[in-house]
Design an enzyme around this catalytic site. Structure first.
Site, PDB file in Angstrom:
ATOM      1  N   LEU A 102      50.732  30.121  47.207  1.00 32.93           N
ATOM      2  CA  LEU A 102      51.020  28.786  47.709  1.00 32.93           C
ATOM      3  C   LEU A 102      50.192  27.791  46.906  1.00 32.93           C
ATOM      4  O   LEU A 102      49.071  28.103  46.490  1.00 32.93           O
ATOM      5  CB  LEU A 102      50.670  28.667  49.206  1.00 32.93           C
ATOM      6  CG  LEU A 102      51.533  29.468  50.186  1.00 32.93           C
ATOM      7  CD1 LEU A 102      50.968  29.353  51.598  1.00 32.93           C
ATOM      8  CD2 LEU A 102      52.984  28.985  50.154  1.00 32.93           C
ATOM      9  N   ASP A 103      50.731  26.584  46.697  1.00 37.64           N
ATOM     10  CA  ASP A 103      50.007  25.561  45.961  1.00 37.64           C
ATOM     11  C   ASP A 103      48.706  25.199  46.665  1.00 37.64           C
ATOM     12  O   ASP A 103      48.543  25.436  47.867  1.00 37.64           O
ATOM     13  CB  ASP A 103      50.861  24.297  45.811  1.00 37.64           C
ATOM     14  CG  ASP A 103      52.102  24.521  44.966  1.00 37.64           C
ATOM     15  OD1 ASP A 103      52.113  25.495  44.191  1.00 37.64           O
ATOM     16  OD2 ASP A 103      53.048  23.723  45.090  1.00 37.64           O
ATOM     17  N   LEU A 104      47.810  24.577  45.933  1.00 38.41           N
ATOM     18  CA  LEU A 104      46.504  24.191  46.465  1.00 38.41           C
ATOM     19  C   LEU A 104      46.619  23.389  47.753  1.00 38.41           C
ATOM     20  O   LEU A 104      45.888  23.638  48.718  1.00 38.41           O
ATOM     21  CB  LEU A 104      45.737  23.378  45.410  1.00 38.41           C
ATOM     22  CG  LEU A 104      44.370  22.840  45.811  1.00 38.41           C
ATOM     23  CD1 LEU A 104      43.389  23.971  46.060  1.00 38.41           C
ATOM     24  CD2 LEU A 104      43.833  21.886  44.741  1.00 38.41           C
ATOM     25  N   HIS A 150      55.837  24.824  41.891  1.00 37.71           N
ATOM     26  CA  HIS A 150      56.003  23.541  42.593  1.00 37.71           C
ATOM     27  C   HIS A 150      57.465  23.292  42.968  1.00 37.71           C
ATOM     28  O   HIS A 150      57.914  22.142  43.008  1.00 37.71           O
ATOM     29  CB  HIS A 150      55.502  22.373  41.731  1.00 37.71           C
ATOM     30  CG  HIS A 150      54.020  22.326  41.589  1.00 37.71           C
ATOM     31  ND1 HIS A 150      53.399  21.498  40.673  1.00 37.71           N
ATOM     32  CD2 HIS A 150      53.021  22.991  42.216  1.00 37.71           C
ATOM     33  CE1 HIS A 150      52.093  21.657  40.762  1.00 37.71           C
ATOM     34  NE2 HIS A 150      51.834  22.567  41.684  1.00 37.71           N
ATOM     35  N   THR A 197      49.271  23.211  49.790  1.00 30.59           N
ATOM     36  CA  THR A 197      50.267  23.741  50.721  1.00 30.59           C
ATOM     37  C   THR A 197      49.596  24.653  51.735  1.00 30.59           C
ATOM     38  O   THR A 197      48.743  25.472  51.388  1.00 30.59           O
ATOM     39  CB  THR A 197      51.364  24.520  49.968  1.00 30.59           C
ATOM     40  OG1 THR A 197      52.005  23.638  49.045  1.00 30.59           O
ATOM     41  CG2 THR A 197      52.398  25.067  50.938  1.00 30.59           C
TER      42      THR A 197
END
Length: 247
Positions: A109-111, A200, A113
């Site tokens: 997961l993104d930073l 992303h 998210t």
């Protein structure tokens, strides 16, 4: 399943270091299939053998499966020199060698998210859940910067279901996304279901629709939903019924 040394099995199941387990074995409190076991290099089959320590049966596991409610600001990495990683959230026993090997993340997961992140020692399950060929759905709760009128919601929903084209981002080039399911909750929030995991991707999809994601949380992988009782940053092992949802 191949056989393993008894000292390794007990160490992997939380009975201490290999040195501490050897002392435990020498004390005569470990019983394997009805017989006292004192030798640390005894090989057994964890799938069929019954082990007890001090009269209590050891529930043997082949793999470990964790559900984590990832916070924003935590990196999906095993190490980072500047920020906390998801592994920093785990107890020390989960950062050691475990049944099946070392814990790894099932995707990322993104930073910024939040939400459902799985960690496991089961490489075969990870491959099935992350392989582009299996099309396992991932569900996200999305909050947008700009409110979207109803007529525009219908157009965006149709674009996403057709497979929206997203622009390049970093090293990931432009791409035609696979069809995605978009359900609007109100003018600024929606539920999005995708079957892939480009860099992303969710943010790029809404950027292609002229909007910006202000908050993103993954709520489900396949049929497994994030436990609503897990606070941000908390985790627990999956139940057998939850694991069945992933297989």
């Amino acid at each position: 399943m191949k056989t393993e040394r008894i000292d390794k099995i007990l160490s992997n199941h939380g009975y201490g270091t290999r040195k501490e387990v050897r002392k435990l074995l020498h004390s005569g409190v470990v019983v394997v299939d009805g017989d006292v076991c004192c030798s640390p290099d005894t090989h057994i089959d964890p799938e069929f053998s019954i082990i007890s320590v001090d009269g209590e049966t050891v529930p043997l596991r082949q793999y470990v499966y964790l559900m984590l409610n990832k916070p924003a600001g935590v990196v999906c990495s095993s190490r980072d020199g500047f920020r906390n990683t998801v592994f920093d959230l785990l107890d020390s026993r989960y950062r050691a060698h475990l049944p099946g090997g070392e814990l790894h993340m099932v995707g990322r997961l993104d930073l910024d998210t939040e939400g459902l992140l799985l960690l496991t020692t089961d490489g075969a399950l990870t491959h099935r859940l992350t392989s582009p060929k299996t099309h396992v759905p991932k569900t996200y709760y999305v909050r947008l910067r700009d409110e979207v009128p109803v007529e525009s919601q219908l157009l965006i929903t149709r674009r996403f279901s057709d497979g929206v084209h997203i622009d390049a981002d970093g090293d990931d080039g432009e791409y035609d996304c696979k069809p995605a399911g978009l359900t609007w909750l109100d003018g600024c929030t929606a539920q999005l279901v995708i079957t892939e995991g480009r860099y992303h991707q969710v943010k790029r999809m809404f950027a292609a629709a002229g909007n910006e994601v202000s908050y993103l949380r993954r709520t489900a992988i396949g049929n497994l939903e994030l436990d609503p009782s897990l606070e941000t940053g908390q985790y627990r092992e999956l139940s057998s019924s939850e694991l069945d949802l992933l297989k």
